[in-house]
Design an enzyme around this catalytic site. Structure first.
Site, short mmCIF file in Angstrom:
data_model
loop_
_atom_site.label_atom_id
_atom_site.label_comp_id
_atom_site.label_asym_id
_atom_site.label_seq_id
_atom_site.Cartn_x
_atom_site.Cartn_y
_atom_site.Cartn_z
N GLU A 53 -10.63 -22.72 -33.23
CA GLU A 53 -10.49 -24.13 -32.87
C GLU A 53 -11.87 -24.75 -32.75
OE1 GLU A 53 -7.04 -25.63 -30.01
OE2 GLU A 53 -7.90 -23.78 -29.27
N HIS A 107 -14.04 -22.23 -30.70
CA HIS A 107 -13.17 -21.40 -29.86
C HIS A 107 -12.56 -20.29 -30.72
CE1 HIS A 107 -9.25 -21.16 -27.30
NE2 HIS A 107 -10.10 -20.23 -26.97
N SER A 161 -12.05 -21.40 -23.09
CA SER A 161 -10.63 -21.43 -23.42
C SER A 161 -9.99 -22.72 -22.93
CB SER A 161 -9.92 -20.28 -22.71
OG SER A 161 -10.45 -19.05 -23.09
N ASN A 192 -4.27 -22.80 -26.38
CA ASN A 192 -3.95 -22.37 -25.02
C ASN A 192 -2.99 -23.30 -24.29
OD1 ASN A 192 -5.27 -19.95 -25.09
ND2 ASN A 192 -7.24 -20.91 -24.67
N1 LIG Z 1 -10.42 -12.94 -23.71
C1 LIG Z 1 -9.83 -13.72 -24.58
O1 LIG Z 1 -8.78 -13.40 -25.15
C2 LIG Z 1 -10.46 -15.03 -24.93
C3 LIG Z 1 -10.05 -15.72 -26.08
C4 LIG Z 1 -10.68 -16.92 -26.42
C5 LIG Z 1 -11.68 -17.44 -25.60
N2 LIG Z 1 -12.06 -16.74 -24.48
C6 LIG Z 1 -13.13 -17.31 -23.65
O2 LIG Z 1 -14.34 -16.66 -24.01
C7 LIG Z 1 -15.20 -16.59 -22.85
C8 LIG Z 1 -15.58 -15.14 -22.60
O3 LIG Z 1 -14.39 -14.39 -22.37
P1 LIG Z 1 -14.39 -12.80 -22.44
O4 LIG Z 1 -12.96 -12.40 -22.46
O5 LIG Z 1 -15.31 -12.32 -23.51
O6 LIG Z 1 -15.03 -12.43 -21.00
P2 LIG Z 1 -15.63 -11.03 -20.52
O7 LIG Z 1 -15.41 -11.00 -19.05
O8 LIG Z 1 -15.11 -9.92 -21.37
O9 LIG Z 1 -17.21 -11.16 -20.86
C9 LIG Z 1 -18.09 -12.07 -20.24
C10 LIG Z 1 -19.50 -11.52 -20.31
O10 LIG Z 1 -20.41 -12.52 -19.80
C11 LIG Z 1 -21.42 -11.84 -19.05
N3 LIG Z 1 -22.04 -12.80 -18.14
C12 LIG Z 1 -21.59 -13.23 -16.93
N4 LIG Z 1 -22.44 -14.15 -16.43
C13 LIG Z 1 -23.45 -14.30 -17.34
C14 LIG Z 1 -24.62 -15.11 -17.40
N5 LIG Z 1 -24.94 -15.95 -16.42
N6 LIG Z 1 -25.43 -15.00 -18.48
C15 LIG Z 1 -25.12 -14.12 -19.48
N7 LIG Z 1 -24.03 -13.33 -19.47
C16 LIG Z 1 -23.19 -13.44 -18.43
C17 LIG Z 1 -20.68 -10.71 -18.36
O11 LIG Z 1 -21.58 -9.68 -17.96
C18 LIG Z 1 -19.72 -10.25 -19.46
O12 LIG Z 1 -20.28 -9.24 -20.27
C19 LIG Z 1 -14.44 -17.25 -21.71
O13 LIG Z 1 -14.80 -18.61 -21.63
C20 LIG Z 1 -12.99 -17.10 -22.14
O14 LIG Z 1 -12.16 -18.07 -21.56
C21 LIG Z 1 -11.48 -15.55 -24.14
#
Ligand SMILES: NC(=O)c1ccc[n+]([C@@H]2O[C@H](COP(=O)([O-])OP(=O)(O)OC[C@H]3O[C@@H](n4cnc5c(N)ncnc54)[C@H](O)[C@@H]3O)[C@@H](O)[C@H]2O)c1
Length: 318
Positions: A188, A176, A154, A226
């Site tokens: 993005e 993204h 993000s 963002n």
């Molecule tokens: N949540 C949102 O609205 C949103 C929107 C756009 C982008 N993002 C970005 O997307 C990414 C993921 O966000 P999310 O909300 O899905 O997070 P989340 O916490 O829901 O999921 C992350 C997952 O990664 C796993 N994980 C942790 N360490 C790991 C590793 N070493 N190897 C493999 N898996 C691993 C965790 O077990 C978890 O299931 C982040 O970079 C976030 O900034 C999030």
């Protein structure tokens, strides 16, 4: 796609300038086709990773491996995917046959080995720089030499993430996706300084095949979405902590008075308060501009483990 075709944008530009009279830039693009993506790996099966896997399998008919280090996350994720498919079947959006095809296309594993036969890899682990740098270091060594290495970050600099993928820097990019991935059309595409034009073409092709509408942003703190969205959410949290309004009033005025589809605090819960805080910290630290100071209350809620919808408690209870 040949490894040699991955020239950094800057190299490509200088090549185009110095050889334009010889029209070599035209032959460069005509001899380098974008390899078709047959297999996608998604690293991190949380809310974003699951959504990406679901759309890639159901819309682009891609075979997808979800790699997650947590077996609990994987089992929660597979239940969630089943629910999504059942809902789509019930609503008549897909047939039961299609749902079972999609189920077969998505595999889950805790083993990183699933990257070794993937053409395109999308990382969606939590917004922790060191975690992403480690993963891209491993990808540079373990993914095929033609694979595109994409991050769903993000806010973390794509140039920094690419620098951690030693030898594969030009194949690193960001796709993204927005939350929830099956619903939000915009994606993005963010390039690092090292990203090759062919990597951009491959990312655009994949994203379009998933029925999404790509926008290109520069590698700048928060990129586009963002940079605009998260300070707005942070300001809403500051309004709450300084007593300007209740959470209900803050959300109500933005929803009913400013045509937002949901209030900023409900949206923060939905995104994840840890993710919102991590993005504010990147904006604050990378620009050194005090206008991006994260709300103290936001930090406290993350310290308490109140991360929003995913943890059952945030500004609201779930
Ligand atoms: N949540 C949102 O609205 C949103 C929107 C756009 C982008 N993002 C970005 O997307 C990414 C993921 O966000 P999310 O909300 O899905 O997070 P989340 O916490 O829901 O999921 C992350 C997952 O990664 C796993 N994980 C942790 N360490 C790991 C590793 N070493 N190897 C493999 N898996 C691993 C965790 O077990 C978890 O299931 C982040 O970079 C976030 O900034 C999030």
């Amino acid at each position: 796609m040949h490894k040699s075709s991955f020239l950094p944008v800057a190299t490509r530009l200088s090549r185009q300038i110095t050889t334009s009279s010889l029209r070599l830039s035209r032959s460069f693009s005509s001899t380098n086709s974008i390899q078709d993506v047959n297999k996608l790996a998604v690293i991190g099966g949380g809310q974003m990773g699951l959504g990406i896997a679901y759309v890639a399998a159901s819309v682009s008919n891609l075979s997808v491996s979800i790699i997650d280090s947590s077996p609990e996350s994987l089992s929660k994720g597979s239940k969630f995917l089943d629910q999504l498919l059942n809902k789509d079947v019930k609503k008549g959006r897909i047939t039961a046959e299609k749902a079972s095809e999609v189920q077969k296309l998505i595999q889950s594993t805790t083993s990183f080995d699933a990257v070794t036969d993937s053409d395109f890899i999308i990382e969606a682990v939590p917004e922790i720089p060191s975690l992403k740098f480690d993963i891209f270091g491993r990808l540079a060594k373990e993914a095929p030499a033609h694979a595109i290495l994409s991050t769903n970050t993000s806010s973390i600099s794509i140039t920094k993430i690419a620098a951690s993928a030693k030898g594969a820097e030009s194949r690193v990019i960001s796709t993204h996706f927005m939350n929830p991935v099956p619903v939000q059309k915009g994606v993005e595409i963010i390039t690092g300084l090292q990203t090759a034009p062919e990597t951009v073409d491959a990312a655009m092709k994949l994203v379009k095949s998933m029925g999404k509408i790509p926008s290109i942003s520069a590698d700048s703190p928060g990129f586009l979405a963002n940079r605009i969205l998260i300070p707005y959410i942070n300001e809403a949290v500051i309004c709450l902590e300084t007593g300007i309004g209740t959470k209900e009033d803050i959300d109500s005025i933005m929803k009913n008075g400013c045509a937002m589809p949901m209030g900023p605090l409900a949206l923060a819960d939905f995104i994840g308060l840890d993710t919102c805080l991590a993005i504010m910290n990147v904006l604050y630290n990378d620009t050194a501009d005090s206008k991006y100071r994260p709300s103290v209350l936001l930090q406290k809620m993350v310290d308490a483990g109140w991360l929003g919808k995913k943890s059952g408690k945030g500004f609201y209870d779930y």
